[in-house]
Design a protein around this motif. Structure first.
Motif: not given
Length: 478
Positions: A368-382
């Motif tokens: 869940e945190a991984g998906a949230t971060v990737e959605q908030r910061f476009a182009g990043t990958e967790v």
């Protein structure tokens, strides 16, 4: 030290304490020790002092207390949060523990070792192995990490699942306190009710309450043999089910349980020479499990691993698995896990977070945190990996392709880290699992901690170190 006369006087007095081997003032000789190994923090120092023993350390600290000179302790300089790097003012003494590298005693009956602060972890492993024992803490930096640093940061590593963190393995501590007095707490006492536990205050204090000069450490019998399993699994949730099954079946013979996403494995295979995938084809997630026995009457790890993987297949928990058949293959499996950070640095910039959440919540947090971060910061990958049995997540956020290595860690990197830390606190976790706070996370600790924790940290620091000379600017929020 503000004027040349005072500076020269201090240097002369240090020279009298240490002799020529223990004092370094040349800028070129100092330079390698003024930057942390990740290259993120840089500082200056008045001199580097390298005491040969506890008495010389105490003399240095007494002089520093008398003159108000800050001291920054440093072991292997392999920390992850800038905790052993001085500030830029150039007023500090950088105190290296590397000359205090004696193993004072090994008690095979009590299964303890007394090791000085500068003993390198790999050297310690080799020394106790000669007596049929082992020190059950290991990590990727075992060739440079020192006992003093491991104690001062309450290091974790890959065997916490069975043996606990450094705090659980420290039976006693010797340290020089900020006034120059020597705390002798090396004795191993099962019961001791003389008030506050000074040992546990010093473990994890990052040199802010004193300088650890030696420690009595717990040993366990050497492993007779081991088997390492690399398995592909569908998700962190399935990995958690597998962990619970193995804990119930293997008990104390399971030494470690690591989870690795496919992205991390792919980076290692791409950038680290001599590595190969243990499995055919790609799997969304992987687990690395180690089984070991130190009792000849226990089931052989190879047999145990084969039986447990067969059961895991039947229950649909494992997609594919490879079991090591030699020590070299076991080491090769671990190299894949230990090389993740190195491979990531080659791939590109990333914000790396050493965090922990409640053990049962780790799979959900990863997803869940991984998906949230990737959605908030476009182009990043967790890429989230780590010690699944103790809730320690290495939560790395990789920059988008083409990001500038020089500027991205500051913007938006710092914003990303703050966002990740907010998610961790909301999940009831900690922003530091095993690497410490240092200077990198000090302000975040202040931002996110409750008032009671901050009050306690500041009060303890002031009580031990009223002059504020011990590793200033680290751990304790201002």
């Amino acid at each position: 030290m503000t004027d040349s006369l005072t500076r020269n006087d201090l240097t002369e007095r240090l020279s009298q304490i240490l002799g020529p081997r223990g004092l370094t003032t040349d800028g070129a000789d100092l330079a390698p020790w003024l930057t942390d190994w990740r290259g993120r923090f840089h500082g200056q120092a008045l001199a580097m002092v390298a005491p040969a023993d506890t008495m010389e350390t105490a003399a240095i600290v007494r002089l520093a207390s008398e003159t108000g000179t800050p001291i920054v302790p440093q072991g292997g300089n392999s920390g992850m949060v800038g905790g052993a790097t001085p500030d830029a003012e150039g007023r500090s003494l950088l105190l290296s523990t590397r000359r205090m590298n004696a193993i004072r005693s090994i008690d095979t009956a009590a299964r303890t070792v007394v090791a000085e602060a500068g003993v390198v972890l790999q050297t310690l492993h080799e020394a106790v192995s000669a007596h049929g024992l082992r020190f059950p803490l290991t990590l990727g930096g075992k060739g440079s990490a020192t006992v003093g640093g491991l104690v001062s940061t309450n290091a974790g590593g890959t065997q916490v699942l069975r043996h606990g963190t450094m705090r659980a393995l420290v039976e006693g501590v010797e340290a020089v306190l900020p006034d120059g007095s020597i705390y002798d707490g090396l004795a191993t006492l099962k019961k001791d009710n003389r008030g506050y536990d000074i040992r546990h205050l010093l473990v994890g204090a990052e040199g802010t309450l004193g300088i650890v000069t030696a420690a009595t450490l717990k040993l366990v019998p050497a492993l007779i043999d081991r088997a390492v399993v690399w398995a592909g699994v569908a998700s962190p949730l399935v990995a958690r089910e597998l962990l619970l099954m193995l804990e119930a079946r293997a008990g104390r013979e399971m030494e470690g349980f690591e989870i690795v996403p496919q992205r991390c494995l792919a980076n290692v295979l791409k950038h680290i020479p001599g590595t190969r995938s243990p499995l055919e084809g790609a799997h969304p997630w992987h687990v690395l499990v180690e089984f070991g026995r130190d009792d000849a009457a226990a089931t052989a790890p190879q047999i145990l691993a084969e039986a447990l993987m067969a059961e895991a297949f039947e229950r649909g928990l494992v997609q594919d698995a490879a079991i090591s058949v030699s020590e070299s293959q076991a080491e090769a499996f671990w190299k894949l896990r230990d090389s993740i950070s190195e491979a990531e640095r080659t791939e590109g910039p990333a914000m790396q977070h050493d965090i922990s959440v409640p053990v049962a919540d780790m799979p959900r947090f990863i997803l869940e945190a991984g998906a949230t971060v990737e959605q908030r910061f476009a182009g990043t990958e967790v890429a989230a990996f780590g010690h699944m049995g103790d809730g320690n997540v290495h939560f790395h956020v990789a920059a988008p392709p083409g990001a500038d290595r020089a500027t991205w860690p500051d913007h938006p990197g710092k914003e990303i880290s703050a966002f990740v830390h907010d998610l961790v606190v909301a999940a009831g976790g900690s922003i530091s699992a095993e690497h410490g706070i240092g200077q990198m996370k000090r302000d975040e600790l202040g931002r996110l901690s409750d008032p009671a924790r901050l009050m306690a940290l500041r009060a303890i620091k002031h009580a031990f170190d009223p002059k504020g000379i011990m590793n200033p600017g680290k751990l304790v929020p201002l």
